[in-house]
Motif scaffolding. Sequence first.
Motif, PDB file in Angstrom:
ATOM      1  N   GLY A   3       0.786  -1.190   0.084  1.00 31.96           N
ATOM      2  CA  GLY A   3      -0.136   0.029   0.133  1.00 31.96           C
ATOM      3  C   GLY A   3       0.687   1.145   0.214  1.00 31.96           C
ATOM      4  O   GLY A   3       0.420   2.431  -0.723  1.00 31.96           O
ATOM      5  N   LEU A   4       1.821   1.332   0.796  1.00 32.82           N
ATOM      6  CA  LEU A   4       2.715   2.387   0.975  1.00 32.82           C
ATOM      7  C   LEU A   4       3.630   2.423  -0.308  1.00 32.82           C
ATOM      8  O   LEU A   4       3.803   3.900  -0.943  1.00 32.82           O
ATOM      9  CB  LEU A   4       3.782   2.248   2.142  1.00 32.82           C
ATOM     10  CG  LEU A   4       3.355   2.212   3.145  1.00 32.82           C
ATOM     11  CD1 LEU A   4       4.356   2.108   4.367  1.00 32.82           C
ATOM     12  CD2 LEU A   4       2.455   3.532   3.699  1.00 32.82           C
ATOM     13  N   THR A  83      10.805   3.862  -1.381  1.00 28.79           N
ATOM     14  CA  THR A  83      10.654   2.540  -1.718  1.00 28.79           C
ATOM     15  C   THR A  83      11.974   1.946  -1.877  1.00 28.79           C
ATOM     16  O   THR A  83      13.121   2.377  -2.522  1.00 28.79           O
ATOM     17  CB  THR A  83       9.809   2.138  -3.029  1.00 28.79           C
ATOM     18  OG1 THR A  83      10.168   2.323  -4.060  1.00 28.79           O
ATOM     19  CG2 THR A  83       8.342   2.506  -2.724  1.00 28.79           C
ATOM     20  N   SER A  84      12.292   0.529  -1.410  1.00 34.84           N
ATOM     21  CA  SER A  84      13.435  -0.227  -2.001  1.00 34.84           C
ATOM     22  C   SER A  84      13.093  -1.508  -1.941  1.00 34.84           C
ATOM     23  O   SER A  84      11.988  -2.044  -1.712  1.00 34.84           O
ATOM     24  CB  SER A  84      14.471   0.376  -0.804  1.00 34.84           C
ATOM     25  OG  SER A  84      15.942  -0.293  -1.000  1.00 34.84           O
ATOM     26  N   ALA A 169      -3.280  -4.816   3.501  1.00 31.75           N
ATOM     27  CA  ALA A 169      -3.912  -3.548   3.774  1.00 31.75           C
ATOM     28  C   ALA A 169      -3.092  -2.823   4.845  1.00 31.75           C
ATOM     29  O   ALA A 169      -3.451  -1.773   5.251  1.00 31.75           O
ATOM     30  CB  ALA A 169      -5.394  -4.017   4.338  1.00 31.75           C
ATOM     31  N   SER A 170      -2.032  -3.476   5.455  1.00 28.24           N
ATOM     32  CA  SER A 170      -1.501  -2.917   6.648  1.00 28.24           C
ATOM     33  C   SER A 170      -0.762  -1.279   6.275  1.00 28.24           C
ATOM     34  O   SER A 170      -1.071  -0.592   7.230  1.00 28.24           O
ATOM     35  CB  SER A 170      -0.127  -3.687   6.989  1.00 28.24           C
ATOM     36  OG  SER A 170      -0.599  -5.236   7.423  1.00 28.24           O
ATOM     37  N   GLY A 171      -0.303  -1.198   5.150  1.00 32.97           N
ATOM     38  CA  GLY A 171       0.269   0.155   4.871  1.00 32.97           C
ATOM     39  C   GLY A 171      -0.748   1.364   4.894  1.00 32.97           C
ATOM     40  O   GLY A 171      -0.403   2.202   5.473  1.00 32.97           O
ATOM     41  N   TRP A 195       6.144   2.729   7.886  1.00 36.84           N
ATOM     42  CA  TRP A 195       7.101   1.966   7.187  1.00 36.84           C
ATOM     43  C   TRP A 195       6.462   0.471   6.923  1.00 36.84           C
ATOM     44  O   TRP A 195       5.636   0.287   8.058  1.00 36.84           O
ATOM     45  CB  TRP A 195       8.474   1.965   7.773  1.00 36.84           C
ATOM     46  CG  TRP A 195       8.833   1.249   9.015  1.00 36.84           C
ATOM     47  CD1 TRP A 195       9.056   1.979  10.159  1.00 36.84           C
ATOM     48  CD2 TRP A 195       9.014  -0.111   9.252  1.00 36.84           C
ATOM     49  NE1 TRP A 195       8.882   1.096  11.351  1.00 36.84           N
ATOM     50  CE2 TRP A 195       9.044  -0.488  10.777  1.00 36.84           C
ATOM     51  CE3 TRP A 195       8.670  -1.172   8.444  1.00 36.84           C
ATOM     52  CZ2 TRP A 195       9.124  -1.450  11.346  1.00 36.84           C
ATOM     53  CZ3 TRP A 195       8.851  -2.603   9.161  1.00 36.84           C
ATOM     54  CH2 TRP A 195       9.112  -2.586  10.393  1.00 36.84           C
ATOM     55  N   GLY A 196       6.759  -0.244   6.217  1.00 37.95           N
ATOM     56  CA  GLY A 196       6.169  -1.455   5.989  1.00 37.95           C
ATOM     57  C   GLY A 196       7.281  -2.264   5.193  1.00 37.95           C
ATOM     58  O   GLY A 196       8.097  -2.023   4.509  1.00 37.95           O
TER      59      GLY A 196
END
Length: 212
Positions: A3-4, A83-84, A169-171, A195-196
Amino acid sequence: AAGLAALSRAASVITEGKIAGAIVGGVDSLIRPAVFEKMESAGVVRGPANEHGVFPGEAAAFCVLEQQPIRGKAMALLTATVTSAEPTAGTENPNQGQGLTTVLRAMRNSAEISHLPLFICDLNGDRYRALEWGVAYTRAFGNLHEKPDAATSGDFWHPADCIGDCGAASGLVDLAWAVEALRKKYAIVNQVLVWGASDEALRAAALITAQN
């Protein structure tokens, strides 16, 4: 982190002027029988034989992202996204937190973070993920200090201990919590770093700032 990562992609496209706004969301359920049974047989679910396991959950979360709000006032500001990828994901090599470290360092540098923010993350009871976070946090923020007048500076919150691990869905769940914590002022800081870390290689983060 999915999501992020979607949030980061949407922000880039909006900044490029290709679209005016986007709806970004995530939906997942780890309590579906087939998913739960697979996790349980893999020894991932928390129970009498696994005190570091995961409590499965489910959720759906969405946000509206705009360069400028069409109506009303923004609930919070998206200051930066990064992102990475974790190079050891899917290999037999130990996870040394390289991907998450890259994300957190880039976030700190791009947003010029001077004091520890509030962290909201997808820690879920899994020991592997907790170790990765500990290594990455020390590398990226080990020399920063808490803000003396902000009780939540340096704290890290993880919704999984309230609603269970809700997977992809966590992000967006974490993002929604960050926005509400700033809007309702129970985060006694003006920045929240979300962060995720996915089960595979993807790592992502977003910095949310209070809208004055």
